[in-house]
Design an enzyme around this catalytic site. Structure first.
Site, PDB file in Angstrom:
ATOM      1  N   VAL A   1      83.838  23.690  36.873  1.00 49.23           N
ATOM      2  CA  VAL A   1      84.865  24.365  37.698  1.00 49.23           C
ATOM      3  C   VAL A   1      86.061  23.470  38.010  1.00 49.23           C
ATOM      4  O   VAL A   1      87.132  23.969  38.358  1.00 49.23           O
ATOM      5  CB  VAL A   1      84.298  24.934  39.035  1.00 49.23           C
ATOM      6  CG1 VAL A   1      83.375  26.106  38.807  1.00 49.23           C
ATOM      7  CG2 VAL A   1      83.657  23.854  39.888  1.00 49.23           C
TER       8      VAL A   1
ATOM      9  N   ASN B   1      79.830  29.408  44.256  1.00 44.87           N
ATOM     10  CA  ASN B   1      78.709  28.646  44.814  1.00 44.87           C
ATOM     11  C   ASN B   1      78.757  27.155  44.475  1.00 44.87           C
ATOM     12  O   ASN B   1      78.327  26.329  45.285  1.00 44.87           O
ATOM     13  CB  ASN B   1      77.401  29.262  44.289  1.00 44.87           C
ATOM     14  CG  ASN B   1      76.222  28.342  44.502  1.00 44.87           C
ATOM     15  OD1 ASN B   1      75.691  28.225  45.611  1.00 44.87           O
ATOM     16  ND2 ASN B   1      75.806  27.641  43.442  1.00 44.87           N
TER      17      ASN B   1
ATOM     18  N   SER C   1      79.578  26.269  55.028  1.00 45.35           N
ATOM     19  CA  SER C   1      78.573  25.296  55.486  1.00 45.35           C
ATOM     20  C   SER C   1      78.652  25.154  57.002  1.00 45.35           C
ATOM     21  O   SER C   1      79.708  25.403  57.600  1.00 45.35           O
ATOM     22  CB  SER C   1      78.862  23.941  54.841  1.00 45.35           C
ATOM     23  OG  SER C   1      78.118  22.924  55.466  1.00 45.35           O
TER      24      SER C   1
ATOM     25  N   TYR D   1      83.660  16.734  52.717  1.00 42.68           N
ATOM     26  CA  TYR D   1      82.900  17.986  52.553  1.00 42.68           C
ATOM     27  C   TYR D   1      83.270  18.977  53.670  1.00 42.68           C
ATOM     28  O   TYR D   1      83.536  20.157  53.407  1.00 42.68           O
ATOM     29  CB  TYR D   1      81.411  17.645  52.586  1.00 42.68           C
ATOM     30  CG  TYR D   1      80.472  18.803  52.359  1.00 42.68           C
ATOM     31  CD1 TYR D   1      80.265  19.324  51.086  1.00 42.68           C
ATOM     32  CD2 TYR D   1      79.772  19.373  53.427  1.00 42.68           C
ATOM     33  CE1 TYR D   1      79.385  20.378  50.881  1.00 42.68           C
ATOM     34  CE2 TYR D   1      78.887  20.425  53.230  1.00 42.68           C
ATOM     35  CZ  TYR D   1      78.700  20.922  51.949  1.00 42.68           C
ATOM     36  OH  TYR D   1      77.823  21.966  51.749  1.00 42.68           O
TER      37      TYR D   1
ATOM     38  N   ALA E   1      85.997  19.031  55.441  1.00 39.72           N
ATOM     39  CA  ALA E   1      87.384  19.469  55.238  1.00 39.72           C
ATOM     40  C   ALA E   1      87.428  20.553  54.164  1.00 39.72           C
ATOM     41  O   ALA E   1      88.132  21.566  54.297  1.00 39.72           O
ATOM     42  CB  ALA E   1      88.259  18.285  54.852  1.00 39.72           C
ATOM     43  N   SER E   2      86.652  20.367  53.094  1.00 36.68           N
ATOM     44  CA  SER E   2      86.678  21.350  51.995  1.00 36.68           C
ATOM     45  C   SER E   2      86.116  22.696  52.467  1.00 36.68           C
ATOM     46  O   SER E   2      86.685  23.752  52.183  1.00 36.68           O
ATOM     47  CB  SER E   2      85.896  20.841  50.781  1.00 36.68           C
ATOM     48  OG  SER E   2      84.497  20.815  51.018  1.00 36.68           O
TER      49      SER E   2
ATOM     50  N   ILE F   1      69.262  24.220  53.967  1.00 34.99           N
ATOM     51  CA  ILE F   1      68.477  24.972  52.979  1.00 34.99           C
ATOM     52  C   ILE F   1      67.837  23.973  52.006  1.00 34.99           C
ATOM     53  O   ILE F   1      68.518  23.056  51.521  1.00 34.99           O
ATOM     54  CB  ILE F   1      69.402  25.944  52.179  1.00 34.99           C
ATOM     55  CG1 ILE F   1      70.272  26.794  53.120  1.00 34.99           C
ATOM     56  CG2 ILE F   1      68.593  26.814  51.227  1.00 34.99           C
ATOM     57  CD1 ILE F   1      69.548  27.766  54.002  1.00 34.99           C
TER      58      ILE F   1
HETATM   59  P1  NAI Z   1      72.733  21.917  44.359  1.00 37.66           P
HETATM   60  O1  NAI Z   1      73.274  20.541  44.160  1.00 37.66           O
HETATM   61  O2  NAI Z   1      71.281  22.173  44.234  1.00 37.66           O
HETATM   62  O3  NAI Z   1      73.508  22.956  43.440  1.00 37.66           O
HETATM   63  C1  NAI Z   1      74.905  22.898  43.236  1.00 37.66           C
HETATM   64  C2  NAI Z   1      75.202  23.540  41.909  1.00 37.66           C
HETATM   65  O4  NAI Z   1      76.607  23.432  41.666  1.00 37.66           O
HETATM   66  C3  NAI Z   1      74.473  22.842  40.771  1.00 37.66           C
HETATM   67  O5  NAI Z   1      73.997  23.824  39.858  1.00 37.66           O
HETATM   68  C4  NAI Z   1      75.567  22.013  40.130  1.00 37.66           C
HETATM   69  O6  NAI Z   1      75.337  21.758  38.781  1.00 37.66           O
HETATM   70  C5  NAI Z   1      76.767  22.922  40.356  1.00 37.66           C
HETATM   71  N1  NAI Z   1      78.033  22.191  40.246  1.00 37.66           N
HETATM   72  C6  NAI Z   1      78.427  21.095  40.927  1.00 37.66           C
HETATM   73  N2  NAI Z   1      79.632  20.690  40.494  1.00 37.66           N
HETATM   74  C7  NAI Z   1      80.004  21.565  39.525  1.00 37.66           C
HETATM   75  C8  NAI Z   1      81.135  21.680  38.687  1.00 37.66           C
HETATM   76  N3  NAI Z   1      82.132  20.783  38.735  1.00 37.66           N
HETATM   77  N4  NAI Z   1      81.195  22.706  37.813  1.00 37.66           N
HETATM   78  C9  NAI Z   1      80.184  23.595  37.737  1.00 37.66           C
HETATM   79  N5  NAI Z   1      79.084  23.534  38.479  1.00 37.66           N
HETATM   80  C10 NAI Z   1      78.995  22.527  39.365  1.00 37.66           C
HETATM   81  O7  NAI Z   1      73.251  22.329  45.796  1.00 37.66           O
HETATM   82  P2  NAI Z   1      72.957  23.634  46.672  1.00 37.66           P
HETATM   83  O8  NAI Z   1      72.349  23.159  47.916  1.00 37.66           O
HETATM   84  O9  NAI Z   1      72.311  24.683  45.878  1.00 37.66           O
HETATM   85  O10 NAI Z   1      74.473  24.047  47.001  1.00 37.66           O
HETATM   86  C11 NAI Z   1      75.078  25.263  46.570  1.00 37.66           C
HETATM   87  C12 NAI Z   1      76.232  25.565  47.503  1.00 37.66           C
HETATM   88  O11 NAI Z   1      75.739  25.736  48.823  1.00 37.66           O
HETATM   89  C13 NAI Z   1      77.274  24.435  47.590  1.00 37.66           C
HETATM   90  O12 NAI Z   1      78.563  24.999  47.673  1.00 37.66           O
HETATM   91  C14 NAI Z   1      76.923  23.745  48.891  1.00 37.66           C
HETATM   92  O13 NAI Z   1      78.020  23.100  49.446  1.00 37.66           O
HETATM   93  C15 NAI Z   1      76.449  24.919  49.721  1.00 37.66           C
HETATM   94  N6  NAI Z   1      75.617  24.565  50.853  1.00 37.66           N
HETATM   95  C16 NAI Z   1      74.340  24.062  50.705  1.00 37.66           C
HETATM   96  C17 NAI Z   1      73.570  23.775  51.827  1.00 37.66           C
HETATM   97  C18 NAI Z   1      72.167  23.266  51.743  1.00 37.66           C
HETATM   98  O14 NAI Z   1      71.556  23.009  52.796  1.00 37.66           O
HETATM   99  N7  NAI Z   1      71.559  23.125  50.602  1.00 37.66           N
HETATM  100  C19 NAI Z   1      74.089  23.970  53.171  1.00 37.66           C
HETATM  101  C20 NAI Z   1      75.431  24.495  53.206  1.00 37.66           C
HETATM  102  C21 NAI Z   1      76.145  24.782  52.090  1.00 37.66           C
END
Ligand code: NAI
Length: 271
Positions: free
Chosen positions: A83, A109, A161, A174, A176-177, A207
């Site tokens: 992305v 996501n 978040s 993070y 700020a984003s 999560i």
């Molecule tokens: P994760 O690290 O397990 O998954 C993130 C996904 O985004 C991965 O599949 C990764 O490969 C993909 N990704 C990262 N950079 C990328 C890029 N440049 N291009 C394409 N794909 C990319 O993390 P999680 O926990 O599943 O996070 C998903 C979303 O939820 C994120 O936006 C995170 O900020 C948000 N979030 C997660 C929380 C948690 O407690 N796990 C809490 C609040 C928000």
């Protein structure tokens, strides 16, 4: 069957009720889920497929995406895409719409986190997080929304978040984003509503995913702090976010736009 009519004469029984089964359905819808190969994105994909959608997941690692769609089944497809390569996002949307059909639902996501004291965060660190979590979200949203507006139909979801709700130390970029994402949701919902395109965010609490484990595993104090202010006294599961995403993308949420829905076991209101 137990029928129960409300004052408007609406049949409120759940069993075999065509209104109930259709209102949460995503049958015939196409959803693009960035970072859908793992964590929360993967479960959003699973829940949307269960609700009848066809999903296209994106990510950077082809092998991981291939493995994911094996589990997700025949209604899942993948495209390798980073992305952060903003110039390729228009082509990504074009490719999906040519190959699979119109994107009805966009789930922004994909995201990254970085845990460092604010004074140690370099400009490059800050840029990287903002570029991935905010700039890319805007560019992809613009590419999808253009088409949704032409078709007068669409639902866009952002993943925010708790870091946008209150001050969590060591995640300045993070936070700020994600605060930027929250602002974007309100503006885009205001601009797009007249075109029948809805824009909402989900704000997950803590999560259980690899992102959370990275932030918490070596920091028990932080983990206890997060848990202690969560009234439900447990961490969330990725599917908790998945079902909320189904709701927000469905007709059941037809009058919901511009909101950030906390899915957090009460973390945002906990003392
Ligand atoms: P994760 O690290 O397990 O998954 C993130 C996904 O985004 C991965 O599949 C990764 O490969 C993909 N990704 C990262 N950079 C990328 C890029 N440049 N291009 C394409 N794909 C990319 O993390 P999680 O926990 O599943 O996070 C998903 C979303 O939820 C994120 O936006 C995170 O900020 C948000 N979030 C997660 C929380 C948690 O407690 N796990 C809490 C609040 C928000």
């Amino acid at each position: 069957m137990n029928t129960n009519n409300d004052s408007n004469g609406l049949n409120l029984s759940v069993e075999n009720n065509p209104i109930f089964s259709k209102i949460f359905s995503l049958e015939g819808k196409i959803a693009l889920i960035t970072g859908g190969g793992s964590g929360i994105g993967f479960d959003i994909a699973q829940c949307m497929i269960a609700a009848g959608a066809t999903v296209i997941i994106t990510g950077r690692r082809e092998f991981a995406l291939q493995e994911s769609i094996k589990t997700l089944g025949k209604n899942a497809h993948y495209i390798v895409n980073d992305v952060t390569e903003l110039k390729k996002l228009e082509a990504l949307v074009h490719e999906i719409e040519t190959q699979y059909g119109y994107i009805d639902i966009l789930v922004n996501n994909a995201g990254i986190n970085m845990k460092k004291p604010a004074l140690d965060v370099t400009d490059e660190d800050f840029d990287l997080i903002i570029h991935t979590n905010l700039n890319a979200v805007f560019s992809l949203t613009r590419a999808c929304a253009k088409r949704m507006i032409e078709r007068k139909s669409g639902s866009i979801l952002m993943i925010s978040s708790m870091a946008a709700y209150y001050g969590i130390d060591r995640v300045v970029a993070y936070a700020a984003s994600k605060s930027g994402v929250e602002g974007m949701v309100k503006v885009l919902a205001s601009e797009f509503s007249k075109h029948n395109v809805r824009v909402n965010a989900i704000a997950p609490g803590f999560i259980e995913t690899s992102m959370m484990k990275n932030a918490m595993s070596s920091d028990p104090d932080r983990m206890n702090k997060a848990l202690n202010r969560t009234p439900m006294a447990k961490f969330g599961k990725p599917e908790d976010i998945g079902w909320a995403a189904v709701f927000l993308a469905s007709e059941a949420a037809a009058y919901v736009t511009g909101v950030s829905l906390p899915v957090d076991g009460g973390n945002s209101i906990g003392f």
